[in-house]
Design a protein around this motif. Structure first.
Motif, PDB file in Angstrom:
ATOM      1  N   GLU A 115       0.353  -4.155   7.112  1.00  0.00           N
ATOM      2  CA  GLU A 115      -0.632  -5.169   6.768  1.00  0.00           C
ATOM      3  C   GLU A 115      -0.840  -5.210   5.262  1.00  0.00           C
ATOM      4  N   TRP A 129      -3.101  -5.371   2.763  1.00  0.00           N
ATOM      5  CA  TRP A 129      -4.536  -5.187   2.671  1.00  0.00           C
ATOM      6  C   TRP A 129      -4.861  -4.425   1.388  1.00  0.00           C
ATOM      7  N   HIS A 179       6.523 -11.772   4.377  1.00  0.00           N
ATOM      8  CA  HIS A 179       5.182 -11.650   4.967  1.00  0.00           C
ATOM      9  C   HIS A 179       5.273 -11.503   6.476  1.00  0.00           C
ATOM     10  N   VAL A 231     -10.684  -2.685  -0.267  1.00  0.00           N
ATOM     11  CA  VAL A 231     -11.393  -3.188   0.912  1.00  0.00           C
ATOM     12  C   VAL A 231     -11.121  -2.258   2.081  1.00  0.00           C
ATOM     13  N   ARG A 258      -6.680  -0.255  13.612  1.00  0.00           N
ATOM     14  CA  ARG A 258      -5.362  -0.695  14.073  1.00  0.00           C
ATOM     15  C   ARG A 258      -5.480  -1.440  15.395  1.00  0.00           C
ATOM     16  N   SER A 300       0.835  -1.204   0.000  1.00  0.00           N
ATOM     17  CA  SER A 300       0.000   0.000   0.000  1.00  0.00           C
ATOM     18  C   SER A 300       0.868   1.252   0.000  1.00  0.00           C
ATOM     19  N   SER A 360      -0.459   1.284  -5.461  1.00  0.00           N
ATOM     20  CA  SER A 360       0.520   0.487  -4.728  1.00  0.00           C
ATOM     21  C   SER A 360       1.930   0.975  -5.040  1.00  0.00           C
ATOM     22  N   ARG A 414      -9.959  -0.779   5.408  1.00  0.00           N
ATOM     23  CA  ARG A 414      -8.948  -1.260   6.354  1.00  0.00           C
ATOM     24  C   ARG A 414      -9.554  -1.375   7.745  1.00  0.00           C
ATOM     25  N   PRO A 415      -9.295  -2.502   8.430  1.00  0.00           N
ATOM     26  CA  PRO A 415      -9.810  -2.642   9.800  1.00  0.00           C
ATOM     27  C   PRO A 415      -9.077  -1.696  10.734  1.00  0.00           C
TER      28      PRO A 415
END
Length: 486
Positions: free
Chosen positions: A303, A305, A294, A309, A314, A228, A267, A311-312
């Motif tokens: 992360e 991600w 990873h 989508v 932190r 990202s 990206s 992002r959840p």
């Protein structure tokens, strides 16, 4: 039995039998035996007026005349074959012998000369007329087999320039594989899927060839990752460099490197390039690099991600510890509330590069879990200290101490700045009592590690006189140390 024709047919039959039966197995011994038989046949023919350089001596007897012609023609053909094999054996130590092209072309020329000689000397045919007729026939055949001739001449070019040899791992015309054979028509490649691909020499001579076996002891392996653009490149590059440090299969010279290849609004593309000393390790190293990248990216809080989508939120400090424990192989079977209870009991410890974490033969009453950084595990081998493993985020060590009170038997050192969480033996005892399978899994993991230690002549010393296996002994020590019921 003294008839020279009969003896001649016997010697020819014996030579053919040795050739077809491939006996004896040793090629050199079989060639010497055939040369002896050919010498006996030559002596027989020249001493009995059956010279291969003159027509058969019995024109008044058609049967004997035909038999004599067969023996004399056989002498020429056998001599041509043995001459080819002899030249092949003489040049066996030379590099170009590995390819069959010269052997096949030389054999064809020798056989052609033998056929022409037998027609001229034995059958008495006019060679000049035959050559004139064969010239026109050669033109017709040349037009008919021009693609085959193209392969032959292209094969000569390939064998002269030597872009690859038998056993090299190459890419020819988009086909990658190991060179099994090079003959007058094509190159045979064994692909990584176990298939044999035949590439015509004319195609190989025009194609772009990549030889991965040159230089012999240096091969590059590269992987690319898209991260990202919200993540700072310096943070990503640092995590990727630690991932490289976590592989013991990577050469340090030339120095591996990471770089930013391309940046877009979606990206940032990063490339990791390392070098290995054996092309056969490329698949293992590539998979290992992806796994290490990873893990170290996750340890750095990066992360993977997709931007499409949401992002959840932190994770806080407690959640990061729970996430670390959930990635440890020993605790993957635990439930969420069990992970949460253990995470609260973890203690955080930081180490600088080259700092010794645990000395050899030290007994630790805590389990160590790597949160970030690279840890080196050194054991004492026959010729001195040897690195047995490199640990990264999610790896653990110290099971021997918390299970059975055994020493680590290795010096654990931080290769980079590292963060390690400790779980004390007293905090692990309630879990072992409520979840016996966790203790069983730790015993299995510890016993499996002994396979690599045995190769280094280092392993856990089992008390003398015991009839139990190492696994049984570890289980007994765990039950005794943690006061578990059997």
């Amino acid at each position: 039995m003294k008839d020279p024709l009969v003896l001649g047919f016997v010697l020819v039959a014996l030579d053919v039998a040795l050739w077809r039966a491939a006996f004896p197995r040793n090629d050199t011994i079989r060639l010497l035996l055939r040369l002896v038989i050919f010498a006996l046949l030559s002596a027989l023919l020249f001493e009995s007026a059956l010279s291969p350089f003159t027509p058969a001596p019995w024109p008044e007897s058609p049967g004997r005349h035909l038999a004599a012609q067969i023996v004399e023609v056989s002498w020429w053909l056998i001599g041509a074959r043995l001459l080819t094999l002899s030249l092949d054996a003489v040049f066996r130590s030379r590099h170009w012998h590995k390819e069959r092209l010269f052997q096949d072309v030389l054999g064809a020329l020798v056989f052609l000369a033998a056929v022409v000689a037998s027609l001229a000397f034995v059958l008495g045919l006019p060679v000049t007329g035959l050559v004139a007729t064969s010239g026109a026939l050669a033109i017709v055949l040349g037009l008919a087999i021009q693609s085959t001739l193209s392969d032959v001449f292209a094969g000569i070019v390939l064998n002269t320039t030597e872009p690859y040899h038998i056993g090299n791992w190459v890419s020819v015309d988009g086909v990658e594989g190991k060179v099994l054979e090079m003959n007058w028509r094509a190159t045979h490649l064994l692909t990584s899927q176990g298939n044999v691909v035949i590439v015509p020499n004319s195609v190989a001579a025009k194609a772009k060839i990549t030889n991965s076996s040159r230089p012999v002891a240096l091969h590059g392996v590269s992987i690319t990752l898209q991260i990202s653009p919200e993540e700072r490149p310096a943070t990503v590059l640092g995590a990727l460099e630690r991932a490289i440090e976590g592989s013991s299969m990577v050469l340090q010279s030339p120095e591996p490197y990471t770089l930013v290849k391309k940046a877009t609004i979606n990206s940032i593309e990063y490339e990791v390039t390392v070098y290995i000393d054996d092309i056969g390790k490329s698949v293992v190293v590539t998979n290992q690099l992806y796994d290490l990248c990873h893990r170290h990216l996750a340890a750095a809080g990066i992360e993977l991600w997709p931007l499409s989508v949401p992002r959840p939120p932190r994770h806080d400090a407690v959640d990061s510890r729970q996430r670390l424990l959930s990635h440890v192989e020993l605790f993957r079977a635990l439930k969420g509330e069990e992970i949460e209870a253990l995470a609260k009991r973890l203690s955080r410890h930081e180490y600088e590069a080259d700092q010794v974490i645990v000395k050899s033969e030290e007994v630790t009453d805590y389990l160590m879990i790597v949160e970030s950084g690279v840890i080196s595990v050194m054991v004492e081998g026959p010729s001195g200290p040897v690195e047995s493993a490199r640990l990264g985020p999610g790896d653990s060590i110290g099971e021997a101490g918390v299970l059975a009170g055994l020493p680590v038997q290795a010096q654990v050192t931080a290769l980079t700045r590292a963060v390690i969480y400790r779980l004390d033996k007293t905090d692990l005892t309630p879990l072992l009592k409520s979840r016996p399978e966790v203790g069983q899994q730790m015993c299995h993991l510890l016993s499996q590690r002994q396979d690599s230690l045995r190769k280094l002549n280092t392993e856990i010393p089992v008390p003398a006189g015991t009839e139990h296996t190492l696994l049984d002994w570890l289980r007994a020590g765990m039950h005794k140390l943690h006061d578990l019921t059997t």
